[in-house]
Design a protein around this motif. Structure first.
Motif, PDB file in Angstrom:
ATOM      1  N   HIS A 100       0.829  -1.208   0.000  1.00  0.00           N
ATOM      2  CA  HIS A 100       0.000   0.000   0.000  1.00  0.00           C
ATOM      3  C   HIS A 100       0.868   1.266   0.000  1.00  0.00           C
ATOM      4  N   GLY A 101       2.173   1.095  -0.075  1.00  0.00           N
ATOM      5  CA  GLY A 101       3.062   2.247  -0.046  1.00  0.00           C
ATOM      6  C   GLY A 101       3.372   2.726   1.354  1.00  0.00           C
ATOM      7  N   GLY A 102       3.073   1.892   2.355  1.00  0.00           N
ATOM      8  CA  GLY A 102       3.281   2.284   3.743  1.00  0.00           C
ATOM      9  C   GLY A 102       4.487   1.614   4.369  1.00  0.00           C
ATOM     10  N   SER A 103       4.594   1.742   5.694  1.00  0.00           N
ATOM     11  CA  SER A 103       5.709   1.147   6.429  1.00  0.00           C
ATOM     12  C   SER A 103       5.202   0.657   7.783  1.00  0.00           C
ATOM     13  N   ILE A 104       5.916  -0.307   8.354  1.00  0.00           N
ATOM     14  CA  ILE A 104       5.563  -0.845   9.667  1.00  0.00           C
ATOM     15  C   ILE A 104       6.848  -1.084  10.436  1.00  0.00           C
ATOM     16  N   ARG A 105       6.797  -0.866  11.740  1.00  0.00           N
ATOM     17  CA  ARG A 105       7.984  -1.062  12.574  1.00  0.00           C
ATOM     18  C   ARG A 105       7.577  -1.496  13.984  1.00  0.00           C
ATOM     19  N   TYR A 106       8.561  -2.034  14.700  1.00  0.00           N
ATOM     20  CA  TYR A 106       8.375  -2.409  16.097  1.00  0.00           C
ATOM     21  C   TYR A 106       9.098  -1.406  16.987  1.00  0.00           C
ATOM     22  N   GLU A 107       8.485  -1.112  18.141  1.00  0.00           N
ATOM     23  CA  GLU A 107       9.118  -0.280  19.157  1.00  0.00           C
ATOM     24  C   GLU A 107       8.845  -0.915  20.516  1.00  0.00           C
ATOM     25  N   ASP A 108       9.767  -0.717  21.450  1.00  0.00           N
ATOM     26  CA  ASP A 108       9.460  -1.064  22.833  1.00  0.00           C
ATOM     27  C   ASP A 108       8.400  -0.084  23.322  1.00  0.00           C
ATOM     28  N   ASN A 109       7.372  -0.596  23.974  1.00  0.00           N
ATOM     29  CA  ASN A 109       6.318   0.270  24.497  1.00  0.00           C
ATOM     30  C   ASN A 109       6.826   0.975  25.753  1.00  0.00           C
ATOM     31  N   PRO A 110       6.744   2.295  25.819  1.00  0.00           N
ATOM     32  CA  PRO A 110       7.168   2.986  27.041  1.00  0.00           C
ATOM     33  C   PRO A 110       6.427   2.424  28.254  1.00  0.00           C
ATOM     34  N   GLY A 111       7.167   2.056  29.271  1.00  0.00           N
ATOM     35  CA  GLY A 111       6.542   1.468  30.449  1.00  0.00           C
ATOM     36  C   GLY A 111       6.446  -0.045  30.390  1.00  0.00           C
ATOM     37  N   GLY A 112       6.902  -0.636  29.281  1.00  0.00           N
ATOM     38  CA  GLY A 112       6.914  -2.090  29.155  1.00  0.00           C
ATOM     39  C   GLY A 112       5.952  -2.596  28.108  1.00  0.00           C
ATOM     40  N   GLY A 113       6.348  -3.662  27.429  1.00  0.00           N
ATOM     41  CA  GLY A 113       5.490  -4.251  26.418  1.00  0.00           C
ATOM     42  C   GLY A 113       5.968  -3.958  25.010  1.00  0.00           C
ATOM     43  N   ALA A 114       5.122  -4.297  24.044  1.00  0.00           N
ATOM     44  CA  ALA A 114       5.453  -4.160  22.626  1.00  0.00           C
ATOM     45  C   ALA A 114       4.527  -3.148  21.972  1.00  0.00           C
ATOM     46  N   ARG A 115       5.060  -2.472  20.956  1.00  0.00           N
ATOM     47  CA  ARG A 115       4.261  -1.493  20.206  1.00  0.00           C
ATOM     48  C   ARG A 115       4.607  -1.622  18.725  1.00  0.00           C
ATOM     49  N   PHE A 116       3.589  -1.864  17.918  1.00  0.00           N
ATOM     50  CA  PHE A 116       3.765  -1.938  16.467  1.00  0.00           C
ATOM     51  C   PHE A 116       3.103  -0.716  15.845  1.00  0.00           C
ATOM     52  N   VAL A 117       3.848  -0.051  14.991  1.00  0.00           N
ATOM     53  CA  VAL A 117       3.386   1.190  14.373  1.00  0.00           C
ATOM     54  C   VAL A 117       3.397   1.023  12.864  1.00  0.00           C
ATOM     55  N   PHE A 118       2.264   1.319  12.225  1.00  0.00           N
ATOM     56  CA  PHE A 118       2.269   1.319  10.770  1.00  0.00           C
ATOM     57  C   PHE A 118       1.695   2.620  10.248  1.00  0.00           C
ATOM     58  N   GLU A 119       2.188   3.001   9.081  1.00  0.00           N
ATOM     59  CA  GLU A 119       1.804   4.276   8.488  1.00  0.00           C
ATOM     60  C   GLU A 119       1.403   4.076   7.037  1.00  0.00           C
ATOM     61  N   PHE A 120       0.400   4.840   6.620  1.00  0.00           N
ATOM     62  CA  PHE A 120      -0.034   4.841   5.231  1.00  0.00           C
ATOM     63  C   PHE A 120      -0.011   6.268   4.716  1.00  0.00           C
ATOM     64  N   PRO A 121       0.385   6.446   3.460  1.00  0.00           N
ATOM     65  CA  PRO A 121       0.269   7.782   2.853  1.00  0.00           C
ATOM     66  C   PRO A 121      -1.204   8.115   2.660  1.00  0.00           C
ATOM     67  N   HIS A 122      -1.488   9.414   2.466  1.00  0.00           N
ATOM     68  CA  HIS A 122      -2.877   9.826   2.259  1.00  0.00           C
ATOM     69  C   HIS A 122      -3.496   9.120   1.064  1.00  0.00           C
ATOM     70  N   ASP A 123      -2.701   8.859   0.037  1.00  0.00           N
ATOM     71  CA  ASP A 123      -3.178   8.119  -1.131  1.00  0.00           C
ATOM     72  C   ASP A 123      -2.188   7.019  -1.437  1.00  0.00           C
ATOM     73  N   SER A 124      -2.690   5.777  -1.551  1.00  0.00           N
ATOM     74  CA  SER A 124      -1.823   4.632  -1.829  1.00  0.00           C
ATOM     75  C   SER A 124      -1.197   4.751  -3.210  1.00  0.00           C
ATOM     76  N   ILE A 125      -0.053   4.107  -3.363  1.00  0.00           N
ATOM     77  CA  ILE A 125       0.580   4.052  -4.665  1.00  0.00           C
ATOM     78  C   ILE A 125       0.341   2.683  -5.305  1.00  0.00           C
ATOM     79  N   HIS A 126       0.541   2.586  -6.614  1.00  0.00           N
ATOM     80  CA  HIS A 126       0.364   1.324  -7.348  1.00  0.00           C
ATOM     81  C   HIS A 126      -1.007   0.726  -7.053  1.00  0.00           C
ATOM     82  N   SER A 127      -2.028   1.547  -7.065  1.00  0.00           N
ATOM     83  CA  SER A 127      -3.350   1.056  -6.712  1.00  0.00           C
ATOM     84  C   SER A 127      -4.371   1.490  -7.733  1.00  0.00           C
ATOM     85  N   LYS A 128      -5.507   0.826  -7.674  1.00  0.00           N
ATOM     86  CA  LYS A 128      -6.635   1.259  -8.486  1.00  0.00           C
ATOM     87  C   LYS A 128      -7.854   1.404  -7.591  1.00  0.00           C
TER      88      LYS A 128
END
Length: 197
Positions: free
Chosen positions: A167-195
């Motif tokens: 979708h033209g986005g990205s995803i990453r892992y971060e340590d959650n502040p205070g303990g635990g796991a945090r997964f963050v993903f981002e999408f552009p306002h308009d996807s690329i290579h899409s119809k």
């Protein structure tokens, strides 16, 4: 248990079965399209609505494990994505968080889902306050068949990354502040290579 169902309960059960059947069909269609060479069929999606739909699926499991849900979603979180595919990403991340919290000894188990607008698009995060992920495993999280859990095939996070990046986005892992796991993903306002659909 005694075989007697009121018409109201009977209708509720049938409606739930039909919704589950439709959801399964959508998942199969999404998975088939993910592995095809075609462009992504996208539409304008409000992520607050999408998160709500995914939580409706996951809430029985979340409630049974005594996990609290914290939602922090800005209004108008809009992006052009394939709703079914991104639903799979959210559901997988939420299920992973629930499994991590179930295995944790933390008292107040919390699943936190946040969403905000960024300069390039939107950002969604799914976090838990469980035990987190060992540092030596973090670099391999999104590799195919590298799952550290005893169940599953090691496809989950790899598939999440595959969907997000196509979708033209990205995803990453971060340590959650205070303990635990945090997964963050981002999408552009308009996807690329899409119809659009």
């Amino acid at each position: 248990a005694d075989g007697n169902l009121s018409p109201v309960i009977e209708k509720e059960i049938l409606d739930t079965l039909l919704m589950d059947n439709q959801r399964a069909a959508n998942i199969i269609r999404s998975l088939r399209s993910i592995f095809s060479d075609e462009g992504v069929n996208v539409s304008r999606v409000d992520f607050a609505d999408l998160v709500t739909r995914v939580l409706d699926i996951a809430k029985p499991e979340i409630a049974s494990k005594n996990i609290q849900i914290a939602l922090r979603l800005e209004p108008n979180l809009l992006a052009s994505v394939n709703s079914g595919e991104v639903q799979q990403v959210l559901l997988n991340l939420i299920n992973n968080a629930v499994q991590a919290l179930t295995a944790s000894q933390v008292i107040n188990k919390t699943l936190t889902i946040e969403g905000c607008t960024t300069s390039g698009g939107i950002q969604i995060s799914v976090a838990d306050n469980g035990n987190g992920i060992p540092r030596d495993a973090q670099s391999r999280l999104f590799e195919l068949l590298s799952g550290s859990k005893t169940s599953g095939m090691g496809l989950g996070l790899w598939l999440c990354k595959h969907i997000v990046t196509r979708h033209g986005g990205s995803i990453r892992y971060e340590d959650n502040p205070g303990g635990g796991a945090r997964f963050v993903f981002e999408f552009p306002h308009d996807s690329i290579h899409s119809k659009r659909v």
